[in-house]
Design an enzyme around this catalytic site. Structure first.
Site, PDB file in Angstrom:
ATOM      1  N   GLU A 140     107.427 -47.427  77.532  1.00  0.00           N
ATOM      2  CA  GLU A 140     107.705 -48.742  78.120  1.00  0.00           C
ATOM      3  C   GLU A 140     106.568 -49.061  79.082  1.00  0.00           C
ATOM      4  O   GLU A 140     106.783 -49.205  80.269  1.00  0.00           O
ATOM      5  CB  GLU A 140     109.053 -48.652  78.849  1.00  0.00           C
ATOM      6  CG  GLU A 140     109.759 -49.947  79.025  1.00  0.00           C
ATOM      7  CD  GLU A 140     111.149 -49.732  79.626  1.00  0.00           C
ATOM      8  OE1 GLU A 140     111.255 -49.139  80.715  1.00  0.00           O
ATOM      9  OE2 GLU A 140     112.132 -50.172  78.999  1.00  0.00           O
ATOM     10  N   CYS A 148     112.204 -43.036  78.581  1.00  0.00           N
ATOM     11  CA  CYS A 148     111.375 -42.599  79.709  1.00  0.00           C
ATOM     12  C   CYS A 148     111.026 -41.120  79.670  1.00  0.00           C
ATOM     13  O   CYS A 148     110.062 -40.714  80.320  1.00  0.00           O
ATOM     14  CB  CYS A 148     112.081 -42.933  81.018  1.00  0.00           C
ATOM     15  SG  CYS A 148     112.114 -44.689  81.371  1.00  0.00           S
TER      16      CYS A 148
HETATM   17  O1  AHR Z   1     117.544 -46.443  77.728  1.00  0.00           O
HETATM   18  C1  AHR Z   1     117.371 -46.023  79.042  1.00  0.00           C
HETATM   19  C2  AHR Z   1     115.962 -46.297  79.554  1.00  0.00           C
HETATM   20  O2  AHR Z   1     115.707 -47.659  79.584  1.00  0.00           O
HETATM   21  C3  AHR Z   1     114.863 -45.764  78.686  1.00  0.00           C
HETATM   22  O3  AHR Z   1     114.592 -44.439  78.944  1.00  0.00           O
HETATM   23  C4  AHR Z   1     113.693 -46.613  79.064  1.00  0.00           C
HETATM   24  O4  AHR Z   1     112.757 -46.763  78.033  1.00  0.00           O
HETATM   25  C5  AHR Z   1     114.321 -47.912  79.500  1.00  0.00           C
HETATM   26  O5  AHR Z   1     113.869 -48.309  80.727  1.00  0.00           O
END
Ligand code: AHR
Length: 652
Positions: A379, A247
């Protein structure tokens, strides 16, 4: 009445036979075929890195001073406190006049009127400063004096009780910003030491960018990475490293998205931003969590070289996190984002005569980094993503057909958005599709065959983030065992699943936001979870040619995959038994194989599904390697309850 008696008899019989079979090993025959079904991707098992849980600043990037640049907002003094010894009087203030540079607008001023026993400031580090006996640190700081004569500056290392255990002195400060350096050696070990900057004479100093780097880093790189943590990664023989997330690629807002160009060059020029995990979880508030970018894109590429992993950078696609603000870059303003991707390819691979290749060379790495893949968006989901992704895809494919492009399929492993994502990706094009699943153990066990029927002609799968989440979110054996079962499915389908990574990778035991994680650490120690050892034994025993395995007998909760190693002479058989009892397995090898009687086996097992490793008991659950004797074309094996076994059989 008669019916009731029969029913009671039946229940009694069932109870008897279940408890009886619990005592007796169950016999299953596993037959390995010599008809290959494909090749396993040579980079199937890899790593996902994100600066979450203090994995970067305070973790892998081992610089010890927190907020040495006084840029943390809204409180630029965070991490520091005043030190006033005896009858001293002075001021510690934050200023913005004539900054060090435009990326580093804030600095601190120390003014001492009455010296007393000394006036200064103390830095708390990242939940303390880890020091070991005899460890040497490079200390550096930018200093100027508003008026001469300038006082000297004493750098003190304090133990957890505040006692000075080592010190060094800097002097001769000018009225313009200049960097000063010294070496400090620690005479003791302490995981919660502190660092103080002390003035012992009247006068005033402006200070900025105070840094304390350990000299003993992985591969001895100056300002390099934490040795024990990189060692744990290297021992996994990872095929790739995905970075910088996660994220943080997206940011809560577009302003706080990850911008790789802000993370390279001199440390004082790297523009600090808040870490999005700073405020993400109210119950895990971390107001002192920022990204200094001391671990930036150059360091990520170097790390990949050091551990032999292919670099997989993930870039922002013009969207902030869809769980937060969902800010969008208008389509007609997307060009700078696409240009960032093009420039990154040039930074990684371009000749030293190119604009960004020259930057790389000036940073000490004239050789290219051989970037082969790039991810667009972390994501993301929905049409707003695909209309942006499509624009990136067209330009990148045209200008860099040699680079594999990774698209997102969103945060879910199934459902409406996931299906829509795959449909749109097939229409637009991609080499790899990033799938994420953070699900309970039962999901992993139920999805061992997820990829058996995936389309072999479309894009390949990048299982870019996955982890089994038990109810209490601990890294226990139940979670790891279900991941191992699922990974037999990844290997059996290693022709269509090109890459896979557990996530997240690291967590500081005193400063984490998210669990479970693969590796935990404090300021001095680190350990691998049972999931780490599962990843490690799969990755270090990856075969090349997939051989089907069929089971006869009561094979429920028994998962397996087989492959031939790259030498064509080693059969690698992975067996995951999720049953709470031992079971006997007959392994049947093809007549065309000529197995040598002595092989080897690696076993990871525990009857206790709640078993965990910990910082004080790091090796409670680790793989045990032992000989495998009596191997023939048909041989028997006892699989322990709740176990993962990797058999290596030499075919002569
Ligand atoms: O791995 C933790 C979080 O999980 C990551 O930042 C994100 O891509 C997913 O939602």
């Amino acid at each position: 009445m008669h019916g009731t008696i029969i029913a009671l008899f039946f229940v009694a019989f069932m109870l008897f036979s279940v408890s009886d079979s619990a005592a007796q090993p169950i016999d299953v025959t596993l037959t390995v075929s010599d008809k290959p079904t494909g090749k396993i991707s040579p980079i199937l098992h890899g790593l996902f890195f994100e600066d979450i849980n203090f994995a970067g600043d305070g973790g892998l990037y081992p610089q010890r001073i927190k907020n040495g640049s006084f840029e943390f907002q809204p409180d630029p003094t965070r991490g520091w406190r005043k030190l006033e010894r005896g009858e001293t009087s002075g001021q510690f203030s934050i200023r913005k006049d004539n900054p060090l540079n435009e990326n580093n607008p804030t600095h601190a001023r120390l003014v001492v009127d009455e010296v007393g026993g000394g006036f200064g400031i103390v830095n708390e580090g990242f939940r303390g400063i880890g020091i070991t006996k005899g460890e040497k640190f490079d200390f550096s700081i930018y200093v100027r004096t508003p008026r001469q004569p300038a006082p000297n500056l004493t750098i003190e290392l304090h133990d957890n009780d505040g006692k000075t255990v080592a010190s060094a002195e800097l002097n001769g400060f000018a009225t313009e910003w200049k960097k000063y350096e010294c070496v400090i050696e620690s005479p003791i070990a302490d995981s919660r030491a502190r660092l103080a900057l002390v003035i012992n004479e009247p006068g005033s100093l402006d200070i900025d960018m105070a840094l304390l780097h350990p000299q003993d880093t992985f591969n001895g790189r100056k300002n390099g990475l934490r040795k024990d943590l990189v060692q744990l990664l290297k021992e996994m023989k990872p095929g790739f490293l995905r970075f910088p997330g996660g994220c943080i690629v997206e940011g809560r807002t577009l302003e706080n998205r990850y911008q790789w160009k802000h993370t390279i060059g001199d440390l004082s020029q790297r523009k600090l931003i808040v870490n999005r995990w700073n405020t993400e979880f109210a119950h895990k508030d971390a107001p002192d969590y920022f990204q200094s970018f001391g671990l930036g894109f150059l360091e990520y590429f170097l790390l990949c070289e050091d551990i032999g992993a292919k670099p997989v950078p993930i870039l922002n696609c013009g969207m902030a996190c869809q769980y937060n603000t969902s800010e969008l870059v208008p389509l007609d303003e997307l060009q700078p984002y696409i240009q960032d991707a093009l420039d990154l390819i040039e930074f990684a691979n371009g000749p030293v005569t190119s604009t960004w290749g020259k930057v790389r060379a000036e940073m000490g790495h004239p050789q290219p980094f051989n970037l082969e893949m790039i991810g667009i968006g972390n994501e993301q989901w929905g049409e707003r993503y695909f209309e942006r992704y499509e624009r990136f895809f067209k330009v990148l494919r045209e200008k860099h057909p040699e680079i594999k492009i990774i698209s997102s399929s969103g945060p879910q492993a199934d459902g409406k958005d996931f299906d829509y994502g795959w449909k749109r990706i097939r229409e637009i094009g991609a080499d790899l599709v990033d799938e994420h699943y953070y699900r309970p153990p039962q999901w992993f066990l139920g999805n061992v065959h997820r990829y058996d029927n995936y389309d072999r002609n479309g894009p390949k799968v990048f299982a870019g983030e996955y982890a089994s989440h038990v109810g209490n979110r601990r890294n226990d054996w139940e979670a790891a065992l279900s991941e191992a079962a699922f990974m037999t499915g990844l290997e059996r389908n290693g022709d269509v699943v090109h890459m896979a990574a557990y996530a997240p990778l690291f967590a500081h035991i005193d400063a984490w936001q998210w669990a479970p994680n693969l590796i935990w650490f404090d300021n001095l120690r680190s350990y691998g979870t049972p999931s780490y050892y599962v990843q490690k034994i799969f990755s270090t025993n990856r075969g090349e040619t997939i051989l089907p395995v069929t089971a006869n007998g009561p094979a429920d909760q028994l998962f397996s995959c087989a492959s031939l190693g790259e030498d064509g002479k080693t059969l690698i058989l992975k067996l995951v038994s999720v049953q709470p009892r031992d079971r006997k397995v007959t392994v049947h090898l093809p007549d065309s194989f000529n197995p040598r009687p002595a092989g080897s086996q690696i076993v990871l097992s525990s009857k206790d599904l709640n078993a965990v490793n910990s910082i004080d008991e790091p090796k409670r659950l680790v793989p045990v390697e032992k000989p495998l004797n009596g191997v023939k074309n048909k041989f028997q094996l006892l699989l322990p309850a709740s176990s993962v076994s990797v058999l290596r059989i030499n075919l002569g």
